[in-house]
Scaffold this motif. Structure first.
Motif, PDB file in Angstrom:
ATOM      1  N   PRO A 292      53.096  42.408  17.763  1.00 32.50           N
ATOM      2  CA  PRO A 292      52.290  41.539  16.888  1.00 32.50           C
ATOM      3  C   PRO A 292      53.163  40.745  15.920  1.00 32.50           C
ATOM      4  CG  PRO A 292      51.337  43.746  16.996  1.00 32.50           C
ATOM      5  CD  PRO A 292      52.663  43.822  17.690  1.00 32.50           C
ATOM      6  N   GLY A 293      52.893  39.448  15.843  1.00 31.23           N
ATOM      7  CA  GLY A 293      53.634  38.591  14.924  1.00 31.23           C
ATOM      8  C   GLY A 293      55.033  38.238  15.365  1.00 31.23           C
ATOM      9  N   LYS A 294      55.429  38.706  16.547  1.00 26.59           N
ATOM     10  CA  LYS A 294      56.770  38.436  17.059  1.00 26.59           C
ATOM     11  C   LYS A 294      56.682  37.561  18.314  1.00 26.59           C
ATOM     12  CE  LYS A 294      58.649  41.420  14.150  1.00 26.59           C
ATOM     13  NZ  LYS A 294      59.541  40.979  13.040  1.00 26.59           N
ATOM     14  N   LYS A 295      57.804  36.981  18.697  1.00 25.06           N
ATOM     15  CA  LYS A 295      57.860  36.225  19.945  1.00 25.06           C
ATOM     16  C   LYS A 295      58.044  37.186  21.119  1.00 25.06           C
ATOM     17  CE  LYS A 295      62.849  35.508  20.036  1.00 25.06           C
ATOM     18  NZ  LYS A 295      63.948  34.553  20.235  1.00 25.06           N
ATOM     19  N   LYS A 296      57.745  36.700  22.292  1.00 23.55           N
ATOM     20  CA  LYS A 296      58.018  37.484  23.498  1.00 23.55           C
ATOM     21  C   LYS A 296      59.523  37.717  23.600  1.00 23.55           C
ATOM     22  CE  LYS A 296      58.228  35.788  27.797  1.00 23.55           C
ATOM     23  NZ  LYS A 296      57.837  35.173  29.077  1.00 23.55           N
ATOM     24  N   MET A 297      59.918  38.942  23.982  1.00 22.83           N
ATOM     25  CA  MET A 297      61.348  39.235  24.087  1.00 22.83           C
ATOM     26  C   MET A 297      61.612  40.205  25.236  1.00 22.83           C
ATOM     27  SD  MET A 297      61.834  41.692  20.723  1.00 22.83           S
ATOM     28  CE  MET A 297      60.701  40.798  19.663  1.00 22.83           C
ATOM     29  N   THR A 298      62.853  40.209  25.684  1.00 21.70           N
ATOM     30  CA  THR A 298      63.233  41.206  26.684  1.00 21.70           C
ATOM     31  C   THR A 298      63.280  42.565  26.007  1.00 21.70           C
ATOM     32  OG1 THR A 298      65.602  41.029  26.269  1.00 21.70           O
ATOM     33  CG2 THR A 298      64.654  39.502  27.891  1.00 21.70           C
ATOM     34  N   VAL A 299      63.187  43.623  26.784  1.00 20.61           N
ATOM     35  CA  VAL A 299      63.210  44.955  26.179  1.00 20.61           C
ATOM     36  C   VAL A 299      64.569  45.245  25.539  1.00 20.61           C
ATOM     37  CG1 VAL A 299      63.972  46.369  28.147  1.00 20.61           C
ATOM     38  CG2 VAL A 299      62.304  47.291  26.526  1.00 20.61           C
ATOM     39  N   GLN A 300      65.634  44.645  26.076  1.00 26.46           N
ATOM     40  CA  GLN A 300      66.958  44.820  25.453  1.00 26.46           C
ATOM     41  C   GLN A 300      66.980  44.196  24.054  1.00 26.46           C
ATOM     42  OE1 GLN A 300      66.565  43.771  28.581  1.00 26.46           O
ATOM     43  NE2 GLN A 300      67.721  45.173  29.901  1.00 26.46           N
ATOM     44  N   GLU A 301      66.364  43.015  23.921  1.00 25.44           N
ATOM     45  CA  GLU A 301      66.288  42.375  22.599  1.00 25.44           C
ATOM     46  C   GLU A 301      65.482  43.235  21.638  1.00 25.44           C
ATOM     47  OE1 GLU A 301      66.435  37.606  23.690  1.00 25.44           O
ATOM     48  OE2 GLU A 301      64.559  38.714  23.971  1.00 25.44           O
ATOM     49  N   LEU A 302      64.389  43.805  22.128  1.00 29.51           N
ATOM     50  CA  LEU A 302      63.560  44.672  21.295  1.00 29.51           C
ATOM     51  C   LEU A 302      64.341  45.885  20.809  1.00 29.51           C
ATOM     52  CD1 LEU A 302      60.670  45.588  20.270  1.00 29.51           C
ATOM     53  CD2 LEU A 302      60.533  46.863  22.421  1.00 29.51           C
ATOM     54  N   LEU A 303      65.045  46.545  21.732  1.00 22.25           N
ATOM     55  CA  LEU A 303      65.730  47.800  21.408  1.00 22.25           C
ATOM     56  C   LEU A 303      66.979  47.595  20.569  1.00 22.25           C
ATOM     57  CD1 LEU A 303      65.247  49.577  24.847  1.00 22.25           C
ATOM     58  CD2 LEU A 303      64.014  50.029  22.713  1.00 22.25           C
ATOM     59  N   ASN A 304      67.454  46.343  20.468  1.00 22.60           N
ATOM     60  CA  ASN A 304      68.569  46.053  19.567  1.00 22.60           C
ATOM     61  C   ASN A 304      68.168  46.271  18.108  1.00 22.60           C
ATOM     62  OD1 ASN A 304      70.565  45.433  21.369  1.00 22.60           O
ATOM     63  ND2 ASN A 304      70.095  43.240  21.438  1.00 22.60           N
ATOM     64  N   GLY A 305      66.863  46.056  17.822  1.00 23.22           N
ATOM     65  CA  GLY A 305      66.426  46.175  16.434  1.00 23.22           C
ATOM     66  C   GLY A 305      65.363  47.228  16.205  1.00 23.22           C
ATOM     67  N   MET A 306      65.057  48.012  17.233  1.00 22.19           N
ATOM     68  CA  MET A 306      63.976  48.987  17.091  1.00 22.19           C
ATOM     69  C   MET A 306      64.302  50.249  17.871  1.00 22.19           C
ATOM     70  SD  MET A 306      59.983  48.272  17.920  1.00 22.19           S
ATOM     71  CE  MET A 306      58.707  49.337  17.295  1.00 22.19           C
ATOM     72  N   LYS A 307      63.904  51.367  17.315  1.00 22.97           N
ATOM     73  CA  LYS A 307      64.138  52.644  17.991  1.00 22.97           C
ATOM     74  C   LYS A 307      62.849  53.457  17.968  1.00 22.97           C
ATOM     75  CE  LYS A 307      67.268  56.619  18.054  1.00 22.97           C
ATOM     76  NZ  LYS A 307      68.377  57.318  17.364  1.00 22.97           N
ATOM     77  N   PHE A 308      62.483  54.001  19.119  1.00 21.56           N
ATOM     78  CA  PHE A 308      61.291  54.839  19.202  1.00 21.56           C
ATOM     79  C   PHE A 308      61.675  56.303  19.041  1.00 21.56           C
ATOM     80  CE2 PHE A 308      60.194  51.057  21.689  1.00 21.56           C
ATOM     81  CZ  PHE A 308      58.977  50.708  21.112  1.00 21.56           C
ATOM     82  N   SER A 309      60.757  57.075  18.450  1.00 22.93           N
ATOM     83  CA  SER A 309      61.002  58.514  18.331  1.00 22.93           C
ATOM     84  C   SER A 309      60.664  59.216  19.643  1.00 22.93           C
ATOM     85  CB  SER A 309      60.135  59.087  17.200  1.00 22.93           C
ATOM     86  OG  SER A 309      58.785  59.190  17.628  1.00 22.93           O
ATOM     87  N   SER A 310      60.967  60.477  19.720  1.00 20.60           N
ATOM     88  CA  SER A 310      60.702  61.251  20.933  1.00 20.60           C
ATOM     89  C   SER A 310      59.224  61.516  21.151  1.00 20.60           C
ATOM     90  CB  SER A 310      61.465  62.581  20.891  1.00 20.60           C
ATOM     91  OG  SER A 310      61.051  63.332  19.751  1.00 20.60           O
ATOM     92  N   THR A 311      58.405  61.242  20.125  1.00 23.31           N
ATOM     93  CA  THR A 311      56.966  61.462  20.235  1.00 23.31           C
ATOM     94  C   THR A 311      56.172  60.183  20.483  1.00 23.31           C
ATOM     95  OG1 THR A 311      56.677  61.300  17.847  1.00 23.31           O
ATOM     96  CG2 THR A 311      57.084  63.497  18.759  1.00 23.31           C
ATOM     97  N   ALA A 312      56.869  59.049  20.652  1.00 29.63           N
ATOM     98  CA  ALA A 312      56.164  57.762  20.845  1.00 29.63           C
ATOM     99  C   ALA A 312      55.341  57.781  22.130  1.00 29.63           C
ATOM    100  CB  ALA A 312      57.183  56.621  20.897  1.00 29.63           C
ATOM    101  N   MET A 313      54.139  57.219  22.050  1.00 31.31           N
ATOM    102  CA  MET A 313      53.221  57.224  23.184  1.00 31.31           C
ATOM    103  C   MET A 313      52.594  55.852  23.377  1.00 31.31           C
ATOM    104  SD  MET A 313      53.091  60.337  24.484  1.00 31.31           S
ATOM    105  CE  MET A 313      51.529  60.429  25.365  1.00 31.31           C
ATOM    106  N   ALA A 314      52.363  55.504  24.655  1.00 27.62           N
ATOM    107  CA  ALA A 314      51.550  54.338  24.995  1.00 27.62           C
ATOM    108  C   ALA A 314      50.131  54.849  25.219  1.00 27.62           C
ATOM    109  CB  ALA A 314      52.092  53.675  26.258  1.00 27.62           C
ATOM    110  N   LEU A 315      49.179  54.249  24.522  1.00 29.72           N
ATOM    111  CA  LEU A 315      47.809  54.760  24.539  1.00 29.72           C
ATOM    112  C   LEU A 315      46.910  53.963  25.483  1.00 29.72           C
ATOM    113  CD1 LEU A 315      47.380  55.201  20.684  1.00 29.72           C
ATOM    114  CD2 LEU A 315      48.228  56.872  22.334  1.00 29.72           C
TER     115      LEU A 315
END
Length: 315
Positions: A292-315
């Motif tokens: 939300p509020g961001k441009k479309k990006m590759t997952v590599q671009e996303l993971l450069n600035g974001m880290k998910f925890s071990s409990t992250a879930m897709a609902l």
């Protein structure tokens, strides 16, 4: 042989490709009917249809009725003295309109009728995992996409093809099929085939928020087909939750890897370079995503600035 005087009806880019081919083949298009201008977006800027923009460029007369039964519109349409009407991605026509020209009104539909009658045939062919599709021209009657078939043409659907890619190929195939149909009408050689109904016929339902949401309990192949069947528009979506954070994300591109695992469905596994989501029979690898509020990006671009925890879930 009577020369054709054509009124063309359509709205989106798909229709533009067909109209361009008709004009390029030196047919006489005496008028274009398209959707009225409407405000869109945050600034409520007036938005014009792709067909209108193209018709203005080519100097073709344009009509934009809000009511297709309005007497003023019907009078103006009649004054164009068209003997054939071509419809591509427009709206349902009243009988007084489709019966008006001498040689009838035909529609180009982006499926192999009678399958995938309805609003989103290209999307649903991919979503349902079809291996082939095509285009069909048919004479319009009083129901939706049920008229007598004039011509059809078939094409395979590639295993990783998305709806944008198939759309562009069907536009080219549809252009050829429309020209074949116009030649048959002009030469008086039209032969039609009546459509037959059966319980097995598949429908191209209108896309909405509910049927564009990813259900992670489905098989990997079904999820993969949904994502590519909605890319680049309107785009499959779902919620991602990580602790107290929750995001509504759009997934543009993915791949499916069949694999046995013991993870809960929806579990997000991520590294610095990869993000994958556990499904019943493997993993959906996310390749392109929008937060939300961001441009479309590759997952590599996303993971450069974001880290998910071990409990992250897709609902």
């Amino acid at each position: 042989m009577e020369k054709l005087r054509i009124v063309f009806m359509g709205t989106p880019d798909f229709a533009v490709g067909i109209l361009d081919t008709i004009l390029s083949n030196n047919y006489n298009v005496v008028g274009v009917i398209t959707a009225p201008d409407k405000p869109a977006g945050r600034g409520q800027k007036i938005n014009t249809s792709a067909v209108k923009d193209y018709a203005l460029e080519k100097g073709v007369k344009i009509l934009q009725p809000t009511n297709l039964k309005d007497e003023a519109f019907l009078s103006e349409l009649k004054s164009l003295d068209a003997n054939c009407q071509v419809v591509v991605a427009f709206r349902m026509l009243p009988e007084v309109v489709w019966k008006m020209p001498k040689f009838g009104t035909f529609n180009l539909h982006a499926s192999l009728l009678p399958n995938y009658r309805g609003a989103a045939p290209i999307n649903w062919a991919i979503i349902n995992g079809e291996t082939k599709t095509g285009v069909t021209t048919f004479f319009i009657d009083d129901k939706i996409d049920t008229g007598a078939i004039i011509h059809s043409a078939e094409t395979p659907i590639e295993p990783t093809e998305n709806v944008g890619q198939l759309h562009d190929r069907l536009m080219i195939l549809g252009s050829t099929t429309v020209i074949e149909t116009l030649k048959a009408i002009e030469n008086g050689t039209v032969q039609t085939t009546l459509q037959t109904d059966s319980p097995e016929i598949k429908t191209a339902y209108k896309l909405n928020r509910d049927n564009c949401k990813i259900d992670w309990t489905k098989s990997g192949e079904e999820i993969f087909n949904l994502i590519r069947g909605l890319s680049p528009y309107p785009v499959a979506w779902n919620l991602i939750q990580d602790g107290e954070q929750e995001w509504n994300v759009k997934i543009y591109e993915a791949s499916f890897e069949k694999e046995n695992h013991s993870l809960a469905i929806g579990t997000i596994v991520s590294t610095k370079k990869e993000m994958k989501i556990a499904v019943s029979d493997g993993f959906i690898h996310i390749l392109s995503i929008q937060f939300p509020g961001k441009k479309k990006m590759t997952v590599q671009e996303l993971l450069n600035g974001m880290k998910f925890s071990s409990t992250a879930m897709a609902l």
